[in-house]
Scaffold this motif. Sequence first.
Motif, PDB file in Angstrom:
ATOM      1  N   CYS A 178      49.584 -28.155   8.902  1.00  0.00           N
ATOM      2  CA  CYS A 178      49.100 -27.478   7.878  1.00  0.00           C
ATOM      3  C   CYS A 178      47.953 -28.277   7.165  1.00  0.00           C
ATOM      4  O   CYS A 178      47.499 -28.113   6.867  1.00  0.00           O
ATOM      5  CB  CYS A 178      50.006 -28.538   7.022  1.00  0.00           C
ATOM      6  SG  CYS A 178      52.149 -27.163   6.733  1.00  0.00           S
ATOM      7  N   LYS A 230      52.880 -27.606   3.751  1.00  0.00           N
ATOM      8  CA  LYS A 230      51.657 -28.211   2.690  1.00  0.00           C
ATOM      9  C   LYS A 230      51.179 -29.304   2.518  1.00  0.00           C
ATOM     10  O   LYS A 230      50.432 -30.067   1.769  1.00  0.00           O
ATOM     11  CB  LYS A 230      51.598 -27.441   1.894  1.00  0.00           C
ATOM     12  CG  LYS A 230      51.614 -25.644   2.260  1.00  0.00           C
ATOM     13  CD  LYS A 230      51.516 -24.828   0.687  1.00  0.00           C
ATOM     14  CE  LYS A 230      51.885 -23.109   0.849  1.00  0.00           C
ATOM     15  NZ  LYS A 230      53.375 -22.779   0.888  1.00  0.00           N
ATOM     16  N   ASP A 282      40.472 -27.710   8.382  1.00  0.00           N
ATOM     17  CA  ASP A 282      39.220 -26.486   8.748  1.00  0.00           C
ATOM     18  C   ASP A 282      38.279 -25.908   7.300  1.00  0.00           C
ATOM     19  O   ASP A 282      37.205 -25.376   6.963  1.00  0.00           O
ATOM     20  CB  ASP A 282      40.162 -25.812   9.043  1.00  0.00           C
ATOM     21  CG  ASP A 282      40.573 -25.902  10.469  1.00  0.00           C
ATOM     22  OD1 ASP A 282      39.929 -26.536  10.880  1.00  0.00           O
ATOM     23  OD2 ASP A 282      41.422 -24.728  11.308  1.00  0.00           O
ATOM     24  N   VAL A 339      44.290 -27.555   8.613  1.00  0.00           N
ATOM     25  CA  VAL A 339      43.823 -25.985   7.281  1.00  0.00           C
ATOM     26  C   VAL A 339      42.968 -27.028   6.270  1.00  0.00           C
ATOM     27  O   VAL A 339      42.179 -26.813   6.279  1.00  0.00           O
ATOM     28  CB  VAL A 339      45.253 -25.394   6.534  1.00  0.00           C
ATOM     29  CG1 VAL A 339      45.053 -24.693   5.803  1.00  0.00           C
ATOM     30  CG2 VAL A 339      46.469 -24.548   7.304  1.00  0.00           C
ATOM     31  N   TYR A 340      43.548 -28.220   6.101  1.00  0.00           N
ATOM     32  CA  TYR A 340      42.594 -28.867   4.937  1.00  0.00           C
ATOM     33  C   TYR A 340      41.515 -29.078   5.428  1.00  0.00           C
ATOM     34  O   TYR A 340      40.685 -29.202   5.139  1.00  0.00           O
ATOM     35  CB  TYR A 340      43.614 -30.394   4.384  1.00  0.00           C
ATOM     36  CG  TYR A 340      44.558 -29.901   3.269  1.00  0.00           C
ATOM     37  CD1 TYR A 340      44.938 -29.372   1.874  1.00  0.00           C
ATOM     38  CD2 TYR A 340      45.519 -29.746   3.808  1.00  0.00           C
ATOM     39  CE1 TYR A 340      45.087 -28.791   1.227  1.00  0.00           C
ATOM     40  CE2 TYR A 340      47.163 -29.089   2.596  1.00  0.00           C
ATOM     41  CZ  TYR A 340      46.577 -28.918   1.693  1.00  0.00           C
ATOM     42  OH  TYR A 340      47.806 -28.831   1.112  1.00  0.00           O
TER      43      TYR A 340
END
Length: 89
Positions: free
Chosen positions: A83, A76, A89, A86-87
């Motif tokens: 990871c 994360k 997107d 993800v932030y």
Amino acid sequence: MSKNKSKNHPKIKTILNDHWEEFKIKYLPGKVPTDMLDHVVDQVEKSMSCGNPENGYAKYKCLDCGEEHVVSFSCKSRFCSRCGKVYVD
């Protein structure tokens, strides 16, 4: 860039695993402000261990056939190539 060409390039995780200790000692202290150094080191090292089952995982088992699937926990970290996406997107 085609998929075949990208497979020939080393992944960032491989580069970090091969050179991180030397870079951390020799070059990082002059490039990063002192008050941020511990945070930067922590985030890079977190991303290097991302997806390692030794850091925890979830095991899923099908109740019908008994097949098991292990999913390693992610780090994360925004620095991580896996990871961080993800932030974004």
